[in-house]
Design a protein around this motif. Structure first.
Motif: not given
Length: 545
Positions: A168-173, A255-261
């Motif tokens: 969530a904090t390193e890969v998704a960005p 619990t939050v998926d940055p890509l889904e947001q």
């Protein structure tokens, strides 16, 4: 001997900025590389033996390289004077993937099957392996010999082994910054990265295209110039993604998926407000699959006076299928190709090109503008690719004008430099090409663009001043016909009158070119999609200092 070890494809630039990809050496029997560290005791002796093997086997179909497993910068590598190309492994990921542990270790690779022939040191076993390959290049075992030397250090790998990068904090960005504008529903990418599970499912493919430099597209040599429209990705970001994938792609605790947001506007907005004039192209019907022939469209303009274009924005209704669009201002009797069809030099009025990705507006620099004389029109070239469904596309072109007379404007032009009347022989991996032009006035170059077709291999733009000083402007080491934008320079280049601009490159008409439809054909130059062309474009305006 042991069962044949498989290895993935990979690509690296060498210390001179040349591009090397394992799978693009299928015209050679083997590729051999040795981990090189100048500070390691005994390295000189290993290098001397390695060079002796190079002298014996290079002419017999074996390609020799050194690889820098320490991530050194290019100037440091250029000062080593090894006599052999040194592959830059800035993120150490290729050295990791090949299992290199010591300086002086060697890998002999099969470029056709992406497998290992040999791993070990420089010695009699290596020489025997190479000799055997000349007799039988299809073997199903790997020679493995223990190697000793200075132990290599992989600090980032070790840190990520101790603590896997967080999704969530390193890969998704990193994915959001570099990938999702194309890899989304109805985007130009072939799959969507719209949630964790999708990213995980495609992770082997993502790792592959990162290591062989297929993605991000439109990459240039990061050590030569800098372009705001090139797609760079930092070595440490690639390390984060690959090490996360190697660890199995854990979801992490968030619990939050940055890509889904993420959300994307279906209707793009005009980034500079409502344009002064909007051109709407005809409807183009694009089939579900395949690449269709280039479409050429002329659009009349209704202006009863001269106009100056200071900015432009493209809005295709189906941006996932429009692969590129190039727009020129042309005279009433002129077509898209104009003087380029017959001449080696041509001065054109190029507005801007379109390629997939996030919506952008091209606002021309330093008060320059594209001049549209009364009665002139727009000539456009479209290329589409299928995206799995039959779609229709209309492209809106928003033009922003600036007021004033021509005498108060810096006219933005493009100088085409074209190589003409050449023929590419079949089954040739390296066919050099060059073309040049002398500017007779002081100019400011703000961008460059390369144009070859499927057999294009590389192109570099440079300038030679009247005193003989040569400096490089931008280099495209791995030309890909499918991805060639207008590279806008972060720092425009001043070119004095009498200076010579040059494009230097090469074609690959061999089996090693993955885009080559038929390496057995002789191919002539021309403007058709089945012909070849070698053209470089310098966007400029006159220096009115």
């Amino acid at each position: 001997m042991a069962a044949l070890d498989r290895t993935g494809d990979f690509a690296l630039l060498d210390s001179e900025g040349q591009f090397h990809q394992l799978s693009r050496y299928q015209h050679r029997r083997a590729v051999i590389l040795m981990a090189y560290s100048a500070s390691c005791q005994g390295m000189d002796e290993s290098l001397a033996k390695y060079q002796e093997l190079h002298e014996e086997f290079a002419a017999k179909g074996v390609e020799f390289f050194l690889i820098d497993p320490q991530g050194l910068e290019r100037p440091a590598l250029q000062g080593l004077n090894t006599g052999l190309p040194i592959l830059q492994d800035k993120g150490q990921l290729v050295s990791e993937a090949l299992g290199l542990s010591y300086a002086g270790e060697v890998r002999v690779l099969n470029p056709g099957r992406l497998s290992l022939f040999y791993k070990g040191g420089v010695g009699a076993e290596l020489e025997n392996t190479l000799a055997e390959l000349l007799v039988d290049s299809v073997r199903n075992t790997v020679e493995s010999v223990g190697a000793v030397g200075c132990e290599l250090q992989f600090p980032v790998r070790d840190r990520h082994l101790a603590k896997t990068p967080d999704y969530a904090t390193e890969v998704a960005p990193i994915i959001i910054e570099n990938c999702v504008q194309c890899h989304r529903q109805w985007g130009a990418g072939p799959f969507a990265m719209d949630k964790y599970i999708s990213l995980l499912g495609w992770s082997p493919m993502i790792k592959e295209v990162l290591l062989n430099k297929r993605m991000p597209p439109a990459q240039v040599d990061p050590d030569i110039g800098h372009s705001t429209t090139a797609r760079y990705i930092a070595p440490d970001d690639i390390q984060t993604l690959v090490h996360w994938i190697n660890a199995g792609g854990p979801r992490g605790e968030s619990t939050v998926d940055p890509l889904e947001q993420l959300t994307f506007n279906q209707e793009e907005e005009w980034l500079l407000g409502e344009p002064d004039f909007i051109v709407s192209t005809p409807v183009h019907q694009v089939p579900a699959n395949g690449v269709i022939d280039d479409i050429y469209v002329d659009m009349e303009l209704p202006f009863d006076e001269d106009k100056w274009i200071r900015a432009v924005q493209y809005q295709p209704t189906a941006n996932g299928t429009l692969h590129h669009l190039i727009t020129l201002v042309t005279a009433p009797e002129e077509d898209f190709w104009g003087e380029e069809r017959e001449s080696t030099v041509a001065t054109r009025r190029f507005i801007e090109g379109y390629s997939p990705g996030k919506a952008v507006v091209s606002e021309f620099s330093d008060g320059s503008a594209v001049f549209v004389p009364k009665g002139h029109k727009l000539s456009m070239q479209f290329q589409y690719v299928g995206m799995g469904a039959d779609v229709n596309n209309i492209t809106k072109i928003g033009l922003y004008f600036t007021d004033g007379s021509k005498s108060r404007k810096k006219e933005r032009l493009v100088q085409a430099v074209v190589a003409k009347d050449f023929v590419l022989p079949p089954d040739q991996n390296e066919i050099p090409m060059t073309a040049e032009y002398v500017f007779t006035e002081d100019v400011i170059v703000t961008g460059v663009r390369a144009r070859m077709n499927e057999r294009g291999k590389r192109m570099k733009f440079s300038v030679e001043t009247p005193d003989g000083t040569v400096s490089d402007i931008l280099s495209i080491p791995a030309y890909n016909y499918a991805w060639q934008p207008h590279y806008i320079l972060e720092k425009p280049v001043q070119i004095a009158a009498g200076s010579k601009v040059r494009i230097v490159g090469a074609f690959d008409n061999s089996v090693s070119n993955p885009f080559n439809p038929d390496p057995t054909l002789e191919v002539a130059s021309g403007t058709g999609i089945l012909d070849e062309m070698f053209a470089g474009y310098f966007t400029y305006y006159k220096d009115g200092k």
